[in-house]
Design a protein around this motif. Structure first.
Motif, mmCIF file in Angstrom:
data_model
loop_
_atom_site.group_PDB
_atom_site.id
_atom_site.type_symbol
_atom_site.label_atom_id
_atom_site.label_comp_id
_atom_site.label_asym_id
_atom_site.label_seq_id
_atom_site.Cartn_x
_atom_site.Cartn_y
_atom_site.Cartn_z
ATOM 1 N N SER A 145 33.009 27.802 34.072
ATOM 2 C CA SER A 145 32.228 26.827 33.185
ATOM 3 C C SER A 145 31.264 27.036 31.766
ATOM 4 C CB SER A 145 31.153 27.520 34.329
ATOM 5 O OG SER A 145 29.875 28.422 33.967
ATOM 6 N N GLU A 146 32.139 28.223 30.883
ATOM 7 C CA GLU A 146 31.585 28.181 29.309
ATOM 8 C C GLU A 146 32.840 27.951 28.761
ATOM 9 O OE1 GLU A 146 28.759 32.081 29.461
ATOM 10 O OE2 GLU A 146 31.193 32.415 30.042
ATOM 11 N N MET A 147 34.106 27.221 29.393
ATOM 12 C CA MET A 147 35.317 26.590 28.792
ATOM 13 C C MET A 147 35.459 25.048 29.165
ATOM 14 S SD MET A 147 38.069 29.522 29.749
ATOM 15 C CE MET A 147 37.384 30.052 31.457
ATOM 16 N N SER A 148 36.127 24.591 28.571
ATOM 17 C CA SER A 148 36.530 23.072 28.210
ATOM 18 C C SER A 148 37.486 22.735 28.976
ATOM 19 C CB SER A 148 36.778 22.612 27.077
ATOM 20 O OG SER A 148 37.925 23.066 26.767
ATOM 21 N N GLY A 149 38.318 22.069 29.760
ATOM 22 C CA GLY A 149 38.755 21.671 30.955
ATOM 23 C C GLY A 149 40.618 21.918 30.255
ATOM 24 N N GLY A 150 41.057 21.628 29.073
ATOM 25 C CA GLY A 150 41.650 22.465 28.201
ATOM 26 C C GLY A 150 41.614 23.850 28.649
ATOM 27 N N GLU A 151 40.792 24.632 28.323
ATOM 28 C CA GLU A 151 40.502 25.823 28.112
ATOM 29 C C GLU A 151 41.370 26.403 29.404
ATOM 30 O OE1 GLU A 151 38.118 26.716 24.371
ATOM 31 O OE2 GLU A 151 36.336 26.482 26.148
ATOM 32 N N GLN A 152 40.191 25.643 30.550
ATOM 33 C CA GLN A 152 40.115 26.022 32.169
ATOM 34 C C GLN A 152 41.968 26.027 32.051
ATOM 35 O OE1 GLN A 152 37.304 24.918 34.964
ATOM 36 N NE2 GLN A 152 35.716 24.058 32.656
ATOM 37 N N GLN A 153 42.464 24.886 31.774
ATOM 38 C CA GLN A 153 44.159 24.566 31.981
ATOM 39 C C GLN A 153 44.777 25.990 31.695
ATOM 40 O OE1 GLN A 153 45.643 24.069 35.191
ATOM 41 N NE2 GLN A 153 45.988 21.288 34.591
ATOM 42 N N ARG A 154 44.269 26.149 30.703
ATOM 43 C CA ARG A 154 45.800 27.337 29.814
ATOM 44 C C ARG A 154 44.629 28.614 30.667
ATOM 45 N NH1 ARG A 154 43.742 26.822 23.374
ATOM 46 N NH2 ARG A 154 42.143 25.388 24.133
ATOM 47 N N VAL A 155 44.235 28.996 31.255
ATOM 48 C CA VAL A 155 43.713 30.073 31.820
ATOM 49 C C VAL A 155 44.474 29.966 33.027
ATOM 50 C CG1 VAL A 155 42.185 30.997 33.537
ATOM 51 C CG2 VAL A 155 41.503 29.744 31.095
ATOM 52 N N SER A 156 44.819 29.171 33.835
ATOM 53 C CA SER A 156 45.780 28.358 34.711
ATOM 54 C C SER A 156 47.112 28.312 34.081
ATOM 55 C CB SER A 156 45.413 27.261 35.407
ATOM 56 O OG SER A 156 46.011 26.588 35.133
ATOM 57 N N ILE A 157 47.473 28.374 33.395
ATOM 58 C CA ILE A 157 48.946 28.442 32.412
ATOM 59 C C ILE A 157 49.366 30.351 32.229
ATOM 60 C CG2 ILE A 157 50.678 28.232 30.731
ATOM 61 C CD1 ILE A 157 49.269 25.331 29.986
ATOM 62 N N ALA A 158 47.762 30.924 32.168
ATOM 63 C CA ALA A 158 48.314 32.258 31.447
ATOM 64 C C ALA A 158 48.738 32.958 33.050
ATOM 65 C CB ALA A 158 46.769 32.854 31.157
ATOM 66 N N ARG A 159 47.541 32.358 34.086
ATOM 67 C CA ARG A 159 47.420 33.068 35.384
ATOM 68 C C ARG A 159 49.894 32.988 35.637
ATOM 69 N NH1 ARG A 159 43.239 30.635 39.802
ATOM 70 N NH2 ARG A 159 44.575 28.834 39.008
ATOM 71 N N ALA A 160 49.850 31.502 35.873
ATOM 72 C CA ALA A 160 51.024 31.332 36.255
ATOM 73 C C ALA A 160 52.012 31.614 35.503
ATOM 74 C CB ALA A 160 51.267 30.066 35.994
ATOM 75 N N ILE A 161 52.334 32.320 33.914
ATOM 76 C CA ILE A 161 52.996 33.060 33.353
ATOM 77 C C ILE A 161 52.764 34.531 33.633
ATOM 78 C CG2 ILE A 161 53.114 31.049 31.428
ATOM 79 C CD1 ILE A 161 51.958 32.357 29.752
ATOM 80 N N ALA A 162 51.375 35.712 33.302
ATOM 81 C CA ALA A 162 51.227 36.367 33.373
ATOM 82 C C ALA A 162 52.214 36.893 34.876
ATOM 83 C CB ALA A 162 50.159 37.481 33.718
ATOM 84 N N LYS A 163 53.253 36.925 35.488
ATOM 85 C CA LYS A 163 53.481 36.904 36.159
ATOM 86 C C LYS A 163 54.942 38.007 35.671
ATOM 87 C CE LYS A 163 54.050 33.962 40.164
ATOM 88 N NZ LYS A 163 53.589 33.666 41.304
ATOM 89 N N ARG A 164 55.311 36.737 34.747
ATOM 90 C CA ARG A 164 57.205 36.545 34.432
ATOM 91 C C ARG A 164 57.831 36.124 35.654
ATOM 92 N NH1 ARG A 164 56.586 40.141 30.213
ATOM 93 N NH2 ARG A 164 55.255 42.498 30.759
#
Length: 241
Positions: A145-164
């Motif tokens: 809730s403290e992040m923009s839509g683009g920031e939230q999408q980048r968190v989802s990308i970080a979550r996706a790539i974090a497991k390599r």
């Protein structure tokens, strides 16, 4: 960037895949004999109107759905022969997903959302490192809730790539974003491809995005109609939105 993926063995491959959804006596043919291959280190963009079968194909590639007929291979492994537990393990070990809607847990920080994946992965990045790779090292302890839509999408990308993952499947990852924010998100995906060799299949309605890909697959009425190949991939910042 020049790429000759056909010289490599496909990391994912379908053979005559069909998908039929039934509602009473009505049969909807979502896929009609699709042959598709995704190669290591490449980016593929899937284009087509709504209902052309793009999302159904992506879900089957990622083991979220099963075909009505045909085969899916991950390298030399037949995914269609796996039971549900083995298919879940395939997804957990090898595939990352990015969707149009971010699917973040509202009560968790960016770091904690990424940690949901890293805690069950075999060889994950640190959540902090994954978030740094998408330019969010300063937002680790912020809630969605403290992040923009683009920031939230980048968190989802970080979550996706974090497991390599070896494969990243993206369904309209910029669909809810303005052009400036969308370019930032695409940069994060391209960096995952460049830095880790992650093979990416990306659905979009934005035809300009096709220029960041090695190949462009066009779909209509549940079939692949044709394929284009880009001699050179453009940077996301060079794309006409």
């Amino acid at each position: 960037m020049d790429n000759e993926p056909t010289q490599l063995a496909a990391i994912l491959r379908t053979e005559e895949v069909t998908k039929i959804y039934r509602s009473g006596s009505v049969a909807v043919h979502a896929l009609r004999g699709v042959d598709f291959a995704l190669y290591p280190h490449e980016i593929v963009v899937l284009l087509g109107e709504s209902g052309s079968g793009k999302s159904t194909l992506l879900n089957i590639l990622g083991g979220l759905d099963r075909p009505s007929s045909g085969r899916i291979h991950f390298r030399d492994r037949d995914l269609t022969s796996l039971d549900d537990d083995a298919l879940t393990e395939f997804r957990r070990a090898h595939v990352g997903f990015v969707f149009q809607f971010y699917n973040l847990v509202p009560s968790l920080t960016a770091r904690e959302n990424v940690a949901l994946v890293t805690e069950i992965a075999d060889d994950p990045m640190r959540p902090e490192d994954a978030l740094d790779q998408v330019g969010l090292s300063g937002r680790l302890d912020h809630f969605p809730s403290e992040m923009s839509g683009g920031e939230q999408q980048r968190v989802s990308i970080a979550r996706a790539i974090a497991k390599r993952p070896q494969i990243l499947l993206c369904d309209e990852p910029t669909g809810a974003l303005d052009s400036k924010t969308g370019v930032t998100v695409l940069h994060a995906l391209v960096e995952a491809n460049r830095n880790h060799g992650t093979a990416i299949a990306l659905i979009t309605h934005n035809v300009g995005i096709r220029r960041i890909a090695d190949r462009v697959i066009h779909m209509a009425d549940g079939r692949i109609t044709h394929e284009d190949r880009n001699a050179t991939r453009l940077s996301p910042s060079e794309v006409s939105w």
